[in-house]
Motif scaffolding. Structure first.
Motif, PDB file in Angstrom:
ATOM      1  N   GLU A 285       0.916  -1.139   0.015  1.00  0.00           N
ATOM      2  CA  GLU A 285       0.062   0.054   0.079  1.00  0.00           C
ATOM      3  C   GLU A 285       0.903   1.178   0.070  1.00  0.00           C
ATOM      4  OE1 GLU A 285      -2.907   0.232   3.067  1.00  0.00           O
ATOM      5  OE2 GLU A 285      -4.063  -1.585   2.346  1.00  0.00           O
ATOM      6  N   LYS A 286       1.759   1.036   0.767  1.00  0.00           N
ATOM      7  CA  LYS A 286       2.752   2.346   0.974  1.00  0.00           C
ATOM      8  C   LYS A 286       3.514   2.605  -0.433  1.00  0.00           C
ATOM      9  CE  LYS A 286       3.597   2.264   5.896  1.00  0.00           C
ATOM     10  NZ  LYS A 286       4.746   1.777   7.169  1.00  0.00           N
ATOM     11  N   VAL A 287       3.892   1.471  -0.998  1.00  0.00           N
ATOM     12  CA  VAL A 287       4.641   1.785  -2.314  1.00  0.00           C
ATOM     13  C   VAL A 287       3.636   2.355  -3.352  1.00  0.00           C
ATOM     14  CG1 VAL A 287       5.586   0.409  -3.905  1.00  0.00           C
ATOM     15  CG2 VAL A 287       6.462  -0.115  -1.787  1.00  0.00           C
ATOM     16  N   LEU A 288       2.481   1.764  -3.418  1.00  0.00           N
ATOM     17  CA  LEU A 288       1.672   2.190  -4.408  1.00  0.00           C
ATOM     18  C   LEU A 288       1.089   3.539  -3.814  1.00  0.00           C
ATOM     19  CD1 LEU A 288      -0.120   1.306  -6.667  1.00  0.00           C
ATOM     20  CD2 LEU A 288      -1.893   0.368  -5.230  1.00  0.00           C
ATOM     21  N   SER A 330      -1.896  -3.650  -6.852  1.00  0.00           N
ATOM     22  CA  SER A 330      -2.679  -2.563  -6.682  1.00  0.00           C
ATOM     23  C   SER A 330      -4.109  -2.862  -5.982  1.00  0.00           C
ATOM     24  CB  SER A 330      -2.582  -1.882  -8.038  1.00  0.00           C
ATOM     25  OG  SER A 330      -3.511  -2.795  -9.197  1.00  0.00           O
ATOM     26  N   LYS A 331      -4.426  -4.140  -6.371  1.00  0.00           N
ATOM     27  CA  LYS A 331      -5.945  -4.320  -5.690  1.00  0.00           C
ATOM     28  C   LYS A 331      -5.845  -4.586  -4.414  1.00  0.00           C
ATOM     29  CE  LYS A 331      -4.748  -9.536  -6.316  1.00  0.00           C
ATOM     30  NZ  LYS A 331      -5.159 -10.539  -6.901  1.00  0.00           N
ATOM     31  N   LYS A 332      -4.705  -4.699  -3.672  1.00  0.00           N
ATOM     32  CA  LYS A 332      -4.666  -4.571  -2.137  1.00  0.00           C
ATOM     33  C   LYS A 332      -4.684  -3.147  -1.706  1.00  0.00           C
ATOM     34  CE  LYS A 332      -2.232  -8.842  -2.458  1.00  0.00           C
ATOM     35  NZ  LYS A 332      -0.790  -9.597  -2.205  1.00  0.00           N
ATOM     36  N   GLN A 336      -9.869   3.194   0.980  1.00  0.00           N
ATOM     37  CA  GLN A 336      -9.930   4.920   0.984  1.00  0.00           C
ATOM     38  C   GLN A 336      -9.404   5.436  -0.224  1.00  0.00           C
ATOM     39  OE1 GLN A 336      -9.269   2.773   3.585  1.00  0.00           O
ATOM     40  NE2 GLN A 336      -9.840   3.554   5.481  1.00  0.00           N
ATOM     41  N   TYR A 337      -8.212   4.759  -0.646  1.00  0.00           N
ATOM     42  CA  TYR A 337      -7.308   5.489  -1.667  1.00  0.00           C
ATOM     43  C   TYR A 337      -7.790   4.906  -3.174  1.00  0.00           C
ATOM     44  CZ  TYR A 337      -4.282   7.013   1.713  1.00  0.00           C
ATOM     45  OH  TYR A 337      -3.771   7.771   2.747  1.00  0.00           O
ATOM     46  N   MET A 338      -8.777   3.969  -3.131  1.00  0.00           N
ATOM     47  CA  MET A 338      -9.272   3.299  -4.719  1.00  0.00           C
ATOM     48  C   MET A 338     -10.043   4.602  -5.383  1.00  0.00           C
ATOM     49  SD  MET A 338      -7.930   0.517  -4.950  1.00  0.00           S
ATOM     50  CE  MET A 338      -8.801  -0.085  -6.443  1.00  0.00           C
TER      51      MET A 338
END
Length: 398
Positions: A285-288, A330-332, A336-338
């Motif tokens: 998540e952090k990387v994305l 990215s699906k993980k 809230q950010y999607m």
């Protein structure tokens, strides 16, 4: 009067007085032979007249055989009573030491046997337990091992051969034995206790020498020896079953402990794996988010700067490679950010840092209105619309 022992001369006097008073009398007394032996007699006497003179006529019946038979019956009854007690003990006793002690005591209690001793030994013929009655147990130390590490003669012979060993005169036949002095006017019967091919020990008993050769006496001794061996065998089997059951119980407890330990380890591994998965998801998540917040906006700006064909190709390759890198996780991304655009993610990152709208506009080189537009969209997409929740506070929690 010389044929009557001194102790019975009173009986003779009373018999004469009875004849003179009543005409006849009967009694039992001992008569001494010329060889000095005493024979029990039943004597009958009566008064007779011979030539008008009174005489006393006496006749006697030798009671030796009857007395011997009575003594034998009395002794066999005492032996049978002792054996009955031994039978009762065998049926209830479960400890070998208490069993052999009780057997020895029961064998002499009824006066069936004068002495009795038992020695138990292990598979190497080392004595492991002894018991005795009618003699000091301390005297049995030589039964285990006598001089020069040898068995006593009767024990050694009984161990080497099956069946009953009869010693008619132990004092003479076993003069070198430390127990020989205890067998005054006694005979000894000794037999090994054996069952199912296993020898458990020795049983020996002393009886009056008058009965040592009696076939019934010997048969009873053989019978009780066999029953004692069976009892010892039964106790041994019970002890082995008890030890096996205890070993099985201990093994089960050990397996239960190991199972519990494995379950605890398994639970810990599950927790670690779950935590690892959570850490992995959080890292992805952090990387994305960082790519969307810190790289994508600047790639978009870079594309809008009028790049030449080669530069534009490199930027497209970078954009494609970043998409390939993040496509696997990215699906993980947190829900809230999607759906947030790169510009919105960039604004969200600056809001989380505590930047004001004016500061964000200056950093992004956009108008304050544009920043407010993105803030509004963020509140809507994050579910904060029409709430009093602070946008910065919420962003710092996700």
């Amino acid at each position: 009067l010389g044929v009557v022992p001194p102790r019975d001369r009173g009986l003779l006097k009373r018999m004469i007085q009875g004849v003179l008073k009543e005409g006849s009398h009967q009694t039992e007394m001992a008569i001494r032979t010329k060889q000095g032996n005493e024979i029990p007699f039943f004597v009958s006497a009566l008064e007779v007249q011979i030539d008008d003179a009174p005489y006393i006529l006496g006749t006697g019946v030798d009671l030796t055989l009857r007395k011997r038979a009575e003594k034998r019956i009395q002794h066999l009854n005492a032996v049978l009573s002792a054996l009955l007690k031994v039978h009762e003990l065998i049926t209830r006793e479960t400890d070998q030491s208490r069993l052999i002690e009780g057997i020895c005591q029961n064998l002499i209690e009824t006066r069936g046997y004068n002495y009795a001793w038992i020695a138990l030994f292990d598979h190497q013929r080392e004595v492991k337990d002894v018991a005795a009655a009618g003699m000091a147990v301390a005297s049995l130390q030589n039964i285990a091992r006598s001089n020069e590490g040898k068995w006593t003669r009767c024990a050694d012979r009984a161990l080497r051969r099956p069946g009953l060993l009869v010693t008619t005169n132990p004092q003479q036949a076993c003069g070198d034995c430390l127990l020989a002095h205890t067998y005054s006017n006694q005979g000894a019967m000794t037999m090994r206790m054996e069952y199912a091919g296993k020898q458990y020990g020795i049983l020996s008993a002393a009886i009056p020498e008058d009965f040592i050769e009696d076939a019934v006496e010997q048969s009873l001794f053989v019978e009780i020896t066999g029953e004692i061996a069976l009892a010892l065998h039964t106790i041994e089997l019970a002890d082995e079953r008890g030890r096996s059951a205890q070993a099985l119980k201990e093994r089960q407890l050990e397996l239960e402990d190991k199972t519990k330990s494995l379950e605890e380890v398994n639970t810990a591994l599950k927790v670690l794996l779950k935590r690892r998965e959570e850490d992995k998801t959080e890292l992805e998540e952090k990387v994305l988010i960082n790519i969307k917040e810190l790289i994508d906006p600047y790639l978009e700006k870079l594309k809008a700067t009028g790049l030449n064909r080669a530069q534009s190709t490199y930027v497209d390759i970078m954009d494609s490679n970043l998409n390939d890198i993040t496509s696997g996780f990215s699906k993980k991304l947190s829900p809230q950010y999607m759906g947030c655009s790169p510009a919105e993610l960039q604004v969200a990152n600056l809001v989380r840092q505590g930047r004001t709208t004016k500061e964000i506009a200056e950093v992004l080189n956009v108008s304050s209105r544009t920043v407010e537009f993105h803030r509004k969209n963020l509140r809507t997409k994050l579910g904060l619309k029409n709430t009093k929740i602070n946008l910065r506070t919420h962003l710092s929690l996700i």
